[in-house]
Design an enzyme around this catalytic site. Structure first.
Site, PDB file in Angstrom:
ATOM      1  CD  GLU A 134      13.809   0.989   9.354  1.00 48.85           C
ATOM      2  OE1 GLU A 134      13.107   1.494  10.230  1.00 48.85           O
ATOM      3  OE2 GLU A 134      14.609   1.659   8.654  1.00 48.85           O
ATOM      4  CB  CYS A 162       6.658  -0.354  15.792  1.00 48.33           C
ATOM      5  SG  CYS A 162       8.336  -0.029  15.234  1.00 48.33           S
ATOM      6  CG  LEU A 219      13.125   9.509  19.927  1.00 49.48           C
ATOM      7  CD1 LEU A 219      14.444   8.815  19.662  1.00 49.48           C
ATOM      8  CD2 LEU A 219      13.375  10.964  20.332  1.00 49.48           C
ATOM      9  CD  GLU A 238      -2.974  -1.048   2.265  1.00 49.33           C
ATOM     10  OE1 GLU A 238      -4.093  -1.515   2.069  1.00 49.33           O
ATOM     11  OE2 GLU A 238      -2.631  -0.576   3.359  1.00 49.33           O
TER      12      GLU A 238
HETATM   13  S1  SF4 Z   1       9.454   0.163  11.345  1.00 47.12           S
HETATM   14 FE1  SF4 Z   1       7.660   1.284  10.543  1.00 47.12          FE
HETATM   15  S2  SF4 Z   1       6.533  -0.256   9.322  1.00 47.12           S
HETATM   16 FE2  SF4 Z   1       8.000  -1.366  10.612  1.00 47.12          FE
HETATM   17  S3  SF4 Z   1       6.831  -1.959  12.417  1.00 47.12           S
HETATM   18 FE3  SF4 Z   1       7.857  -0.017  12.909  1.00 47.12          FE
HETATM   19  S4  SF4 Z   1       6.384   1.593  12.350  1.00 47.12           S
HETATM   20 FE4  SF4 Z   1       5.695  -0.318  11.382  1.00 47.12          FE
END
Ligand code: SF4
Length: 368
Positions: free
Chosen positions: A179, A131, A234, A107
């Site tokens: 990431e 995350c 952060l 997406e």
């Molecule tokens: S790095 Fe970005 S895409 Fe990956 S889990 Fe963390 S917030 Fe989500």
């Protein structure tokens, strides 16, 4: 599932052919020399691929027919297909669902504000960073995007921007799924084309790579002729909290991350953006704001305060706007630039941390 004989042959052809748009400019030139073609032919093809977004050889009309046929036989181009768009009724942002050749999906989002059209770009199918406030994390990492898939994605997003708003994207942020620094080589290859004046010709000032903080890879972005903007996600002012919401912190604690950031060869006037998603009763206290000031001391920085998008199955709560203002005031009183980032695309699951909310549903609907 076992493939039939014919399918095996077809699959193996796909992977042994040269994927022309996965080559850097230098690699493309080397390839043309290797097939006894002149260097300027590679330059022509490069231009077709990136400044004219060509996705087939027939359209490259200044190449001879025989060269077009030669390329079509010995190489192939990457296909990323638009399957669905959803437009926000609140702010006009648009989420795109794109299909890759192996039936995976990504997406992307067009974020619209009064002056800019920003493409929020994915770098991976899924993400392994885990995350806790992020929907993409729920599916884990499926695979990296190739550099060509990143570029084709941007071209599809640009086409939708042109169709819907009559203008092209002004900015890019690598803040979609994945990431970006966990897919460093393909990211750098794509950035070289994105920032090249003979390629997609984006200014380095208009391109931002957002990372949860893989600091040894951040420094590698400064090897590019012009480094893009860097944003660090952060979201906490002590290791205990950050360990809980961002597992990457267990490998690279805050002190080390900030130490590495202080050492970056930042060009004059370039500042690091710190993204701070405010989560009620987790990282939103006034003590957090004061600690943040100390942590960012002597780092040329600006802070984006992001209001968390609460969804039905959210573990976290959105903080009251009054408290966002109080948090912001502490930062601005200390001389920091701290903007409250409007959450665009929240009603289409296109806002920060919401991408791929409906992954399995979409995959079931569109897989051949
Ligand atoms: S790095 Fe970005 S895409 Fe990956 S889990 Fe963390 S917030 Fe989500």
């Amino acid at each position: 599932m076992k493939l039939k004989k014919g399918e095996e042959i077809e699959q193996s052809n796909i992977f042994t052919e040269i994927v022309l748009d996965n080559l850097s400019r230098e690699e493309l030139i080397d390839y043309f020399i290797s097939i006894n073609e002149k260097k300027f032919r590679a330059d022509q093809v490069y231009k077709w691929l990136y400044s004219k977004s060509a996705d087939n050889f027939e359209s490259m009309t200044d190449l001879s027919k025989s060269l077009r046929e030669k390329l079509a036989t010995g190489t192939r181009l990457t296909k990323v297909t638009l399957v669905e768009t959803t437009k926000s009724k609140i702010d006009g942002s648009i989420k795109l669902l794109l299909k890759l050749e192996d039936n995976n999906f990504i997406e992307s989002v067009i974020l619209k504000d009064s002056t800019r059209l920003t493409g929020c770009i994915s770098s991976q199918v899924g993400c392994r960073m885990g995350c806790k406030f992020c929907n993409t994390a729920k599916i884990g990492l499926i695979r990296n995007l190739s550099s060509a898939e990143i570029i084709r994605q941007i071209q599809r997003v640009n086409e939708v921007a042109l169709k819907e708003y009559g203008k092209e994207l002004s900015n890019l942020v690598f803040m979609g799924m994945g990431e970006p620094l966990d897919n460093l080589n393909n990211l750098i290859k794509a950035l070289e084309i994105i920032l090249d004046e003979n390629g997609m010709n984006f200014s380095h000032r208009k391109v931002t790579v957002s990372t949860c903080g893989i600091s040894n890879n951040i420094s590698k972005l400064f090897k590019l002729k012009n480094a893009p903007n860097i944003a660090i996600s952060l979201n906490a002012t002590n290791d205990e909290t950050r360990n809980n919401i961002m597992p990457v912190n267990k490998k690279l604690p805050l002190n080390r991350l900030l130490e590495d950031i202080r050492k970056l060869p930042l060009p004059k006037r370039k500042r690091i953006t710190f993204e701070y998603v405010l989560l009620k009763n987790i990282n939103d206290s006034l003590e957090d704001a004061k600690r943040l000031i100390k942590m960012l001391h002597k780092i040329p920085s600006k802070i984006n305060l992001i209001i968390y998008n609460q969804t039905e199955d959210s573990k976290f709560e959105q903080i009251d706007y009054d408290n966002v203002l109080k948090f912001q005031k502490i930062l601005t009183d200390a001389g920091f630039s701290a903007l409250i980032r409007k959450s665009l695309g929240a009603d289409i699951d296109g806002a920060c941390g919401q991408l791929y909310a409906n992954y399995l549903k979409k995959r079931g609907k569109y897989v051949d």
